[in-house]
Design an enzyme around this catalytic site. Structure first.
Site, PDB file in Angstrom:
ATOM      1  N   SER A 178      -0.980   0.021   0.811  1.00 47.64           N
ATOM      2  CA  SER A 178       0.046   0.355   1.777  1.00 47.64           C
ATOM      3  C   SER A 178      -0.241  -0.188   3.181  1.00 47.64           C
ATOM      4  O   SER A 178       0.557  -0.005   4.097  1.00 47.64           O
ATOM      5  CB  SER A 178       0.195   1.875   1.868  1.00 47.64           C
ATOM      6  OG  SER A 178      -1.038   2.490   2.254  1.00 47.64           O
ATOM      7  N   SER A 218      -5.628   0.725  -0.650  1.00 47.23           N
ATOM      8  CA  SER A 218      -4.889   0.161   0.480  1.00 47.23           C
ATOM      9  C   SER A 218      -5.755  -0.506   1.539  1.00 47.23           C
ATOM     10  O   SER A 218      -5.232  -1.166   2.436  1.00 47.23           O
ATOM     11  CB  SER A 218      -4.039   1.248   1.138  1.00 47.23           C
ATOM     12  OG  SER A 218      -3.127   1.780   0.207  1.00 47.23           O
ATOM     13  N   LYS A 271      -2.282   0.868  11.677  1.00 45.44           N
ATOM     14  CA  LYS A 271      -1.302   1.223  10.650  1.00 45.44           C
ATOM     15  C   LYS A 271      -0.470   2.421  11.122  1.00 45.44           C
ATOM     16  O   LYS A 271      -1.017   3.389  11.655  1.00 45.44           O
ATOM     17  CB  LYS A 271      -2.053   1.550   9.355  1.00 45.44           C
ATOM     18  CG  LYS A 271      -1.185   1.831   8.143  1.00 45.44           C
ATOM     19  CD  LYS A 271      -2.089   2.079   6.950  1.00 45.44           C
ATOM     20  CE  LYS A 271      -1.303   2.387   5.683  1.00 45.44           C
ATOM     21  NZ  LYS A 271      -2.213   2.617   4.529  1.00 45.44           N
TER      22      LYS A 271
END
Length: 531
Positions: free
Chosen positions: A200, A224, A125
């Site tokens: 996210s 997330s 990420k």
């Protein structure tokens, strides 16, 4: 929950619904391309299997990394999940590992012990630092400012032999349950382009679900590591607080309480890789979680809750209800275990408690943080006004964070203190109920992935996720198959602190029973294999 707060929340949702629903329908009309199914058989193996194959010289790391790079290039035009690739560097690192394996006199077992992720590609990420790669977390800056060094968990993964091949998309500063920002744009769901990947960690999960990644890492302060896995049909794990270091994450925080609620963790396609990843990534000074301890499923107590009882979130829909019924029926018919309904006094107040506790965290880096003084803020209103007139490079949620934070900061401290007292009682009740020999089945979200941007009228449903950030309990997002319309559906498996091994063991059991990850457009994949 205070009646006025409940009323305000429901009114805001109703207003959002009127605006969001017709708009999102129109925006989705032309998103109808199908993500191609994976064809290379290497893409269908777990990281655990690939490590063994590389160590036994059955396949080279370069072959595996090349397969995943080719797959990333194939699917990213459909997904828009990659912020920045590092393909050339990854191939160089793979060749180096192959030379080391070829010239090494160690047995495969010795190699796997020394390098548990030997030669396996991974994705990261964007909010988690990879040296030399983008770490701006979806924020528009005038100049590129790549990460100066690896985050702690990336450093540990690389030391174990993993090879990062790309950093993946996230909303600005991770502040949304929809993966969109003004730098990379919108990430799409591999099962249906019209639908969200969640946030996210949505870019990471889109690549995993499309077989363009086999292992990845993300972050979680409000779901997330669980909502994107639910929407994309993969496994995610929010670990016990402080099991993994959060060093190297953007945004960071100066509040020492931050790590009680915020966590980094693994996301994978195959449940066995969760244990592998946690073993590699855990911090030496973290809590003692017995990841290697065998778990006898038949000796566990199983509880379930189908609703958070807040009367502010939506109740689960038929698809999630079916997943619960499947899980409960399986435990009863296969293991003779009755899954009991768990009742916790005042659990319905956890929505308000979660919101108040999480917004009480101070000094999280955000767009209002004073660059000259990390504990101070610049004025809210220039950014708010710019956004209102369409002149801001910041996302709506990043702008709104400051307004909402200031609102909660103005509420009386006495009311917060009362909430904390009630919160401690609820935590004790969960602790007694779960002890060290029980798991809780809990919804991840009331329904499968919705159309893009509809989270703005469904954001209250994220109370199903924040409850376990607030309580500090480990939770594994577990896929339970596809709905009749072909969308992934799943649930959360929760245990008491330091019992991550229990939730992962149950996830492995459900994967064996229900199939786990299902490739997107599986029917097309069957046709390809048959042809």
């Amino acid at each position: 929950m205070h009646v006025w707060l409940r009323w305000c929340c429901r009114a805001l949702v109703s207003l959002s619904w009127v605006i969001v629903y017709p708009l999102t329908y129109l925006l989705s009309i032309r998103r109808n391309r199908k993500c191609p199914p994976p064809a290379n058989p290497l893409l269908m193996k777990s990281a655990t299997t690939l490590v063994s194959m590389i160590a036994k010289r059955q396949v080279t790391s370069e072959e595996v990394v090349s397969a995943y790079i080719d797959r990333c290039k194939e699917v990213n035009p459909y997904l828009n999940a990659i912020v920045e690739p590092r393909y050339d560097a990854a191939l160089r690192e793979a060749r180096y590992i192959d030379k080391m394996v070829a010239s090494n006199e160690k047995t495969p077992e010795q190699l796997m012990k020394e390098f548990p992720l030997l030669g396996v590609p991974m994705t990261v990420k964007e909010s988690i630092a990879v040296e030399g790669m983008s770490n701006d977390c979806g924020t528009v800056y005038p100049v590129r400012n790549p990460a100066k060094k690896d985050a702690d968990i990336v450093k540990r993964a690389r030391a174990a032999g993993a090879i990062p091949i790309a950093v993946t998309n996230t909303p600005q500063l991770c502040m949304n349950w929809e993966t969109y920002n003004n730098v990379t744009g919108l990430t799409m769901n591999p099962y249906d382009q019209k639908r969200t990947t969640g946030g996210s960690s949505g870019g990471e999960c889109a690549l995993l679900a499309s077989a363009a990644s086999v292992i990845g890492v993300g972050s979680d302060i409000a779901g997330s590591l669980r909502l994107p896995p639910m929407f994309n049909g993969v496994f995610g794990h929010k670990p016990t607080p402080r099991l993994l270091s959060v060093e190297g994450h953007n945004p960071d925080c100066l509040d020492p309480e931050f790590e009680e609620y915020f966590a980094l963790g693994p996301m994978v396609r195959y449940a066995e890789d969760l244990t592998l990843m946690l073993r590699v990534l855990r911090h030496p000074s973290g809590p003692q979680v017995p990841l290697e301890k065998p778990v006898d499923i038949k000796r566990l107590k199983f509880y379930y809750m189908e609703y958070d009882e807040s009367y502010i979130t939506n109740k689960i829909g038929p698809d999630v209800k079916k997943a619960f019924d499947k899980a409960r029926a399986y435990m009863k018919h296969t293991h003779g275990i009755e899954v009991e309904k768990l009742k916790i006094k005042n659990v319905g107040d956890m929505f308000e408690i979660s919101v108040r506790v999480l917004f009480n965290i101070q000094h999280i880096k955000n767009i209002y943080t004073d660059p000259q003084n990390r504990t101070g803020w610049v004025s809210l209103w220039p950014n708010v006004l710019k956004k209102m007139f369409g002149l801001s490079d910041h996302s709506l949620t990043a702008v709104c964070y400051g307004v909402v934070k200031k609102f909660f900061d103005t509420l009386p401290k006495s009311s917060y203190n009362n909430i904390v007292k009630q919160f401690e009682e609820i935590k004790q009740d969960f602790d007694r109920a779960l002890s060290d020999d029980a798991v809780l089945l809990f919804p991840t979200y009331p329904a499968p992935a919705h159309l893009h941007y509809r989270v703005f009228s469904k954001f209250l449903n994220c109370g199903y996720l924040t409850i376990f950030n607030c309580l500090g309990l480990p939770a594994t997002a577990c896929p339970m198959g596809l709905t009749d319309s072909g969308l992934p559906v799943g649930l959360q498996i929760v245990a008491n602190k330091n019992n991550d091994h229990l939730t992962i063991a149950v996830a492995k059991e459900f994967e064996m029973a229900f199939g786990g990850w299902v490739p997107p457009n599986k029917q097309s994949m069957i046709t390809i294999k048959t042809a």
